[in-house]
Motif scaffolding. Structure first.
Motif: not given
Lengths: 734, 324
Positions: A253-257, A277-280
């Motif tokens: 998983a990845r997400r901006t903060y 944005f995020y992706d899994v």
């Protein structure tokens, strides 16, 4: 650390053991006529087959890059046909670009032109901007351009981004970008490897005129729980994996903060958008038996932008991809292997704008549901037969509404079926031929495309290899892409009002390995393009008619040609490459540029890339230097004026008359990126602390020329690309 | 010894950095961004409106792109200007002032007014011998059947507006008709009409009261942004198969009198306005690479550039009041 993942393209050799030791448990000593020897490579799923092997005693040797050589004496009993092996990882440094190292090279890389296999870990170490990105790293290879510093679109050998098929676990991703095109959707922690066919790709692939990028998710660690992650100035990411009974799982998983920071600076006096944005990615593998394996993988990602302008005025944009694949792998028997999968991929984008109480809404959606089967058969020494079928159902939706009035949209559900067969044949010890045919049927009226493919490789000496390849390619889907805002991209199927796009490619090259750690390749290519389409930007948004002929300029032609030199140093403390490309690209449409031929914007004569990666004790240093001819642009040729016939108004400073399309050039593009990584620890975990600097000397590279059409100044504005951008972060492993 | 080796390395490294930084200072000769190879091209402009007198023809020449536009320098005087009909009619023009020509003689044409559904051919012969020609076919006569104020969002008819035909001798009084008093963003203004054989529709808007205040509320706009708003605006071309046009409120900026004209236009007019952003063109860069939106307009003029187009028109006037 052993992960239990399958090893593709390992070299397997089986040699009769003439010094077999007799024992009560062993079969009778070998006769000179008993048994047979053979060599082969494992396929992408790690399976190998050597036909015609009798019972007896043998030495089994397996070699693969990144692993210790495996050597064992085995005894095959009567009817025994299977022997698995586990390789241990090797400690030697992995090359910056892995073309399977010094002793074992993928079959594709041996026989195909323009093929590169790229382990994600190595690409992720190259200098980046903001966040490590695998697609951006591809742009450091010769023959691959980018439109700008803020775009991850791939322009490969004179073709546009819509001419490259991008697959994730064998399902297409139709808009693999985040942040308006700045980053790709590929999380470095989730990806195992990427296979890039820059041109003349083989029969198992189809649907695009130019190139193929085949990305695979990681399988997961079958032996132990493991995790890795990273934090940069843009986003945080985490990957965890572990074993299950007879299998493994992995979740990334990845997400901006940025949103808390943007929220903090937003006030009534400024309009700061909110954005994230995020992706899994997830994948589960399980072996059901010695012959059956199932895999389920999924991807989901989204971008979301919201900007409040005033009461009753706002901008709201959301877009994203989701994809899922279920695959069954079955070993039918010695030498016959099959993959069967069901997959779905969806791209969706929704935009809502409200200005001065006037609403505008546009949404587009593409759903692709596919069923696919591939067989791999090794009937006898020298031949490897591949055959397969792909059936896809698409759903294209595009609708828009302005001020409460629906505008013409699109709603189509075409289907496509393609079959292929190819023979990868070792004609002799020195010559290999790979010949195939692909047949496609698209749409209700059944438009057919017949696509021959062929590649030949010839070993000239133990250091020289000659390769050539080519084929025909068909494309039925057209991408409408906006360079500075990928969230607006959408795909449209070409219908019966226009012929399907067609290309013919020819590639020829020579490879030289002056030593075990160096390789040099020189490759020339030529591509002919027919039935191209280009969006008619002048069309009224509310015009009725949504056929291909209504939306696009059709019947375009083009060509691209060039040569690429690629020299690598693959092992050692200092690794890297020098890549140089010399290329031309042209297009012609009867309705554009008064029917005259013109170069597309991304036509670049010279393209030079130098990449270096140096390891020293606890430090790694990287550098990448890029140089390219400036992109083409249309200059202003004169100034004139016209009265607006609808209201009698006249522009104060007249209007600018464009000259011949793309007849001028921006200044050459060049920049230097550097990185430094300290290998250490963090709370007991292995950690790499990195500093990366994009565009070290802050070159003001030109992006495009901006002509103010409302108030044209005497000196046009040059819009520049990114200045120096430092990035810091840490990657960790546990 | 070690220190002696390090010092030259440090100097070399600093020199490399300095050289690299110097590379960052890109020098650009801005004149390279221009290619003035179409200077002196003849520009024609004339728009025929069905039912109105033959219009003025303006002739000019293109200037170099690196200079501000100078109307006097661009004007093309001394040309022979004629418009021919397909039935051998001829309208001759005489020069009114520098580069401006008015119709003065009518031979073989039914009247000094432009006729519907008629082909007209413009022929210009410049003093230096160059010839420019263009052809237009006028659309049918066009008239808005109903100008309506609708309820938002139900779209029920609130009332019908008065038109200029209700004030044949006092057209200025239309703006003060009670039915034509509109509150900003209250309801929806819609024009309903029967389709004619036109390539598209174009709407022109004029705020007639110079100096009247803004009616929009836009705190997010700066003074510089507000200075960009104009009292003369026009729509992009609208689809030819429409039977109604709804006025979006974001096209209204000021209080006071407004005049709206809807034109049913020919192919020449349609192609020009959709390919020139200033005139309402849609080529605003959607789709494609950035910078690719700078495309040559569609002129339909042989031997030159410009517009020789035609249309038929219907208009209305009303008063905009700010929100209470």
């Amino acid at each position: 650390m052993e992960s239990g993942e399958s090893i593709a393209y390992a070299r397997v050799s089986l040699t009769p053991d003439s010094t077999a030791v007799d024992s009560a448990a062993a079969p009778a000593p070998l006769s000179r006529t008993a048994g047979s020897a053979g060599r082969t490579l494992t396929n992408p799923s790690g399976y190998y087959a050597i036909p015609g092997v009798s019972a007896g005693r043998y030495t089994l040797e397996i070699r693969a890059v990144g692993f210790r050589d495996h050597r064992e004496s085995i005894v095959l009993g009567e009817g025994e046909t299977r022997r698995d092996a586990t390789l241990e990882p090797a400690p030697f440094p992995v090359p910056t670009v892995d073309v399977a190292g010094t002793r074992s090279r993928p079959r594709e890389e041996q026989t195909l032109t323009g093929y590169v296999e790229l382990p994600a870990k190595q690409l992720a170490r190259l200098p980046a901007v903001g966040e490590q990105d695998i697609i951006r790293s591809l742009q450091l290879l010769p023959g691959i351009q980018s439109a700008s510093d803020v775009s991850t679109g791939l322009y490969i050998r004179g073709g546009g981004p819509d001419q490259t098929l991008i697959l994730l676990d064998q399902i297409p991703l139709y808009n693999p970008t985040h942040a308006f095109g700045f980053f790709s959707t590929f999380n470095p922690g989730a990806i195992k490897d990427m296979l890039l066919y820059k041109g003349a790709y083989p029969a198992p692939y189809g649907g695009r005129l130019g190139a193929v990028l085949d990305v695979s998710n990681r399988d997961g660690n079958r032996n132990q729980f493991h995790g890795q992650g990273g934090v940069s100035v843009i986003a945080g990411r985490l990957t965890v994996e572990g074993p299950i009974q007879n299998g493994s799982w992995v979740l990334s998983a990845r997400r901006t903060y940025l949103d808390p920071i943007l929220n903090a600076v937003r006030s009534d006096s400024n309009e700061v958008p909110s954005y994230y944005f995020y992706d899994v990615n997830g994948r589960v593998n399980r072996s059901l038996s010695s012959r059956d394996n199932v895999m389920i993988s999924g991807y989901g990602g989204k971008d979301d932008v919201h900007l409040d302008l005033d009461i009753g005025s706002y901008v709201d944009i959301r877009w994203g991809n989701s994809a899922g694949t279920a695959k069954w792998t079955h070993l039918f028997g010695p030498g016959l292997f099959g993959n069967f999968l069901v997959a779905a991929s969806e791209y969706r984008s929704d935009t809502e704008v409200r200005i001065f109480d006037t609403p505008y809404r546009v949404s587009n959606r593409l759903l692709d549901v596919s069923v696919k089967g591939d067989l791999n058969w090794r009937p006898g020494r020298g031949h490897e037969i591949n055959a397969g079928l792909l059936a896809s159902r698409y759903h294209f939706e595009y609708d828009q509404e302005f001020n409460g009035v629906p505008q013409p949209g699109l709603d189509q559900t075409p289907a496509a079926v393609s079959v292929y067969a190819e023979d990868d044949w070792d004609l002799s010890a020195l010559t290999a031929v790979r010949a195939g045919l692909r047949l496609e049927r698209f749409g209700k009226r059944g438009r057919f495309g017949l696509e021959p493919r062929v590649s030949v490789s010839r070993i000239l000496s133990d250091r020289f290899r000659l390769k050539a390849g080519g084929g025909g390619y068909t494309q039925h889907l057209q991408l409408v892409s906006t360079e500075a805002f990928s969230g607006a991209d959408f795909w449209v199927p070409t219908d019966v009002t226009a012929k399907a796009g067609r290309s013919w490619q020819a590639v020829c090259g020579v490879e030289w390995e002056p030593s075990t750690r160096h390789s040099v390749s020189l490759e020339g290519y030529a591509t002919s393009l027919r039935n191209l389409v280009q969006l008619d930007n002048l069309r009224s948004p509310d015009a009725s008619g949504t056929s291909t002929e209504d939306l696009f300029f059709t019947g375009g032609r083009g060509w691209a040609a060039g040569v690429e030199l690629f020299a690598q140093r693959k092992t050692g403390s200092l690794t890297g490459w020098i890549g140089y490309g010399l290329g031309w690209s042209r297009r012609r449409f009867s309705e554009v540029n008064r029917g005259e031929t013109y170069p597309p914007k991304y036509d670049r004569r010279h393209d030079l890339k130098l990449v270096a990666d140096w390891k020293r004790r606890k430090w790694s240093y990287g550098a990448a230097f890029l140089f390219g001819t400036g992109q083409a642009f249309t200059p202003a040729a004169a100034r004139y004026t016209l009265i607006n016939p609808a209201n009698g108004g006249t522009p104060d400073d007249g209007l600018l008359l464009p000259g011949a399309k793309n007849s001028a050039r921006l200044l050459p593009y060049h920049r230097l990126d550097v990185s430094a990584t300290r290998h250490g620890s963090l709370f007991g975990m292995k950690a790499d602390y990195f500093l990366q600097v994009f565009n070290l000397y802050s070159r003001k590279n030109e992006w495009f020329i901006q002509y103010d059409t409302d108030d044209p100044e005497t000196v046009p504005k040059v819009v520049h690309q990114l200045p120096i951008v430092p990035t810091i972060g840490v990657n960790f492993e546990f | 010894m070690r220190r002696a080796v390090l010092v030259p390395r440090a100097v070399l490294l600093l020199c490399c950095f300095a050289f690299a930084i110097s590379l960052g200072c890109a020098k650009r000769d801005l004149s390279d961004l221009l290619a003035p190879n179409e200077v002196g091209t003849i520009v024609v402009q004339a728009t025929l409106v069905v039912g109105e007198r033959f219009p003025r023809v303006t002739l000019s020449q293109t200037l170099s792109p690196d200079r501000p536009y100078d109307e006097d320098a661009a004007a093309l005087p001394g040309a022979d200007v004629r418009i021919f009909t397909s039935t051998n009619g001829e309208v001759r023009y005489s020069e009114y002032s520098n580069g401006k020509y008015d119709a003065t003689s009518f031979t073989g044409v039914p009247s000094p007014e432009v006729q519907p559904h008629t082909e007209y051919r413009l022929v210009v012969r410049a003093a230096d011998g160059r010839t420019v020609t263009a052809t237009t076919t006028t659309p049918d006569s066009f008239s808005v059947r109903d100008w309506l104020l609708l309820e938002d969002p139900s779209l029920e008819i609130r009332r019908r507006l008065a038109t200029f035909s209700d004030y044949p001798n006092r057209p200025d009084s239309l703006y003060f008709d009670p039915k034509n008093q509109l509150i900003y963003q209250d309801g929806l203004l819609e024009a309903r009409f029967d389709r004619v054989g036109a390539a598209a529709y174009v709407v022109g808007l004029e705020s007639l009261d110079n100096g009247s205040p803004f009616v929009i509320e836009a705190d997010f706009l700066s003074e510089e942004d507000l200075a960009q708003f104009q009292r003369l605006t026009s729509s992009p071309p609208l689809a030819a198969d429409l039977s109604f046009i709804r006025l979006p409120w974001f096209a209204i900026f000021y209080e006071g009198r407004y005049r709206i004209r809807i034109y049913a236009v020919d192919r020449n007019w349609y192609d020009l306005v959709r390919s020139v952003p200033t005139l309402g063109g849609t080529n605003a860069g959607f789709g494609g690479n950035v910078g690719d939106a700078f495309e040559r307009p569609l002129f339909h003029v042989e031997g030159g550039i410009g517009l020789f187009g035609s249309g038929s028109m219907s208009e209305i006037g009303f008063m905009i009041h700010p929100k209470p």
